[in-house]
Design a protein around this motif. Structure first.
Motif, PDB file in Angstrom:
ATOM      1  N   THR A 136      47.898  37.708  40.820  1.00 20.66           N
ATOM      2  CA  THR A 136      47.293  37.205  41.523  1.00 20.66           C
ATOM      3  C   THR A 136      45.959  38.053  42.108  1.00 20.66           C
ATOM      4  O   THR A 136      45.339  38.758  43.187  1.00 20.66           O
ATOM      5  N   TRP A 141      40.022  37.677  39.627  1.00 21.27           N
ATOM      6  CA  TRP A 141      38.971  36.343  40.253  1.00 21.27           C
ATOM      7  C   TRP A 141      38.456  36.922  41.005  1.00 21.27           C
ATOM      8  O   TRP A 141      37.720  36.357  41.797  1.00 21.27           O
ATOM      9  N   ARG A 142      37.778  38.154  41.478  1.00 21.69           N
ATOM     10  CA  ARG A 142      37.061  38.852  42.423  1.00 21.69           C
ATOM     11  C   ARG A 142      35.621  39.262  42.100  1.00 21.69           C
ATOM     12  O   ARG A 142      34.695  38.373  42.205  1.00 21.69           O
ATOM     13  N   HIS A 147      39.150  31.836  42.835  1.00 19.14           N
ATOM     14  CA  HIS A 147      41.109  32.103  43.265  1.00 19.14           C
ATOM     15  C   HIS A 147      42.204  31.552  41.851  1.00 19.14           C
ATOM     16  O   HIS A 147      42.123  30.977  40.937  1.00 19.14           O
ATOM     17  N   LYS A 152      46.714  31.124  45.205  1.00 21.90           N
ATOM     18  CA  LYS A 152      46.293  31.922  46.450  1.00 21.90           C
ATOM     19  C   LYS A 152      45.135  30.326  47.590  1.00 21.90           C
ATOM     20  O   LYS A 152      45.021  29.724  46.763  1.00 21.90           O
ATOM     21  N   SER A 158      41.413  23.349  44.577  1.00 22.90           N
ATOM     22  CA  SER A 158      40.146  24.091  44.272  1.00 22.90           C
ATOM     23  C   SER A 158      39.337  23.897  43.536  1.00 22.90           C
ATOM     24  O   SER A 158      38.183  24.656  43.115  1.00 22.90           O
TER      25      SER A 158
END
Length: 174
Positions: A136, A141-142, A147, A152, A158
């Motif tokens: 996670t 992911w960034r 996400h 998250k 999502s």
């Protein structure tokens, strides 16, 4: 005022080096909560001298540096011999799925490792997830503006819409 130990100094140097090779700030790396686990893993797998050598080497040419970069991005430790590319043909062929390391485990193609430069037994160890939070907290992911699935916010559904990528281009004044 407390005196900083050598382990804390080494950890700070590791995070500073990691910021340089990952393209994320030291602040972002500390914010993952994984710095201690990743540093401990790198020391265990490369050995203290091997980690120091990797941090002093040319990042584009050292496979150990690629292992450290992948560690921050996906939370998985890949042996330096595995940290290169995946054999894309193996998992894109019709009827095939799943990745395959470029250097198979136990392969004769695995390069010899100088004594004391890497942790004992590392030559045959498979890739592994470093900690429960590593998935996670991966920088992946960034980097893609998304996400981790099922882990998250923003929550259920999502993944039904594509991620909104940030525009990192500098705006020039007219």
């Amino acid at each position: 005022m407390t005196q900083e130990t050598s382990t804390e100094t080494e950890l700070r140097a590791f995070v500073k080096f990691s910021a340089t090779v990952t393209g994320f700030s030291e602040f972002d790396l500390w914010g993952t909560g994984q710095a201690e686990d990743y540093h401990r893993t790198a020391v265990q797998r490369l050995g203290p001298e091997g980690l120091q050598a990797a941090m002093a080497s040319d990042p584009s040419a050292d496979p150990a540096v690629k292992s450290i970069i992948k560690l921050w991005y996906v939370g998985v430790w890949y042996r330096p011999e595995q940290a290169g590319r995946l054999d894309v043909a193996a998992w894109t062929a019709p009827g095939r799925s799943g990745g395959k390391p470029a250097v198979p485990q136990g392969s004769e193609a695995t390069p010899a490792v100088p004594e004391g430069s890497r942790a004992e037994g590392d030559r045959s160890s498979p890739p592994f997830v470093v900690s429960p939070a590593a998935y996670t907290e991966g920088l992946l992911w960034r980097a893609i503006g998304a996400h981790p699935s099922g882990a998250k916010a923003p929550g259920y559904g999502s993944w039904a819409t594509p991620p909104a990528l940030e525009d990192h281009q500098e705006k020039k004044a007219p």
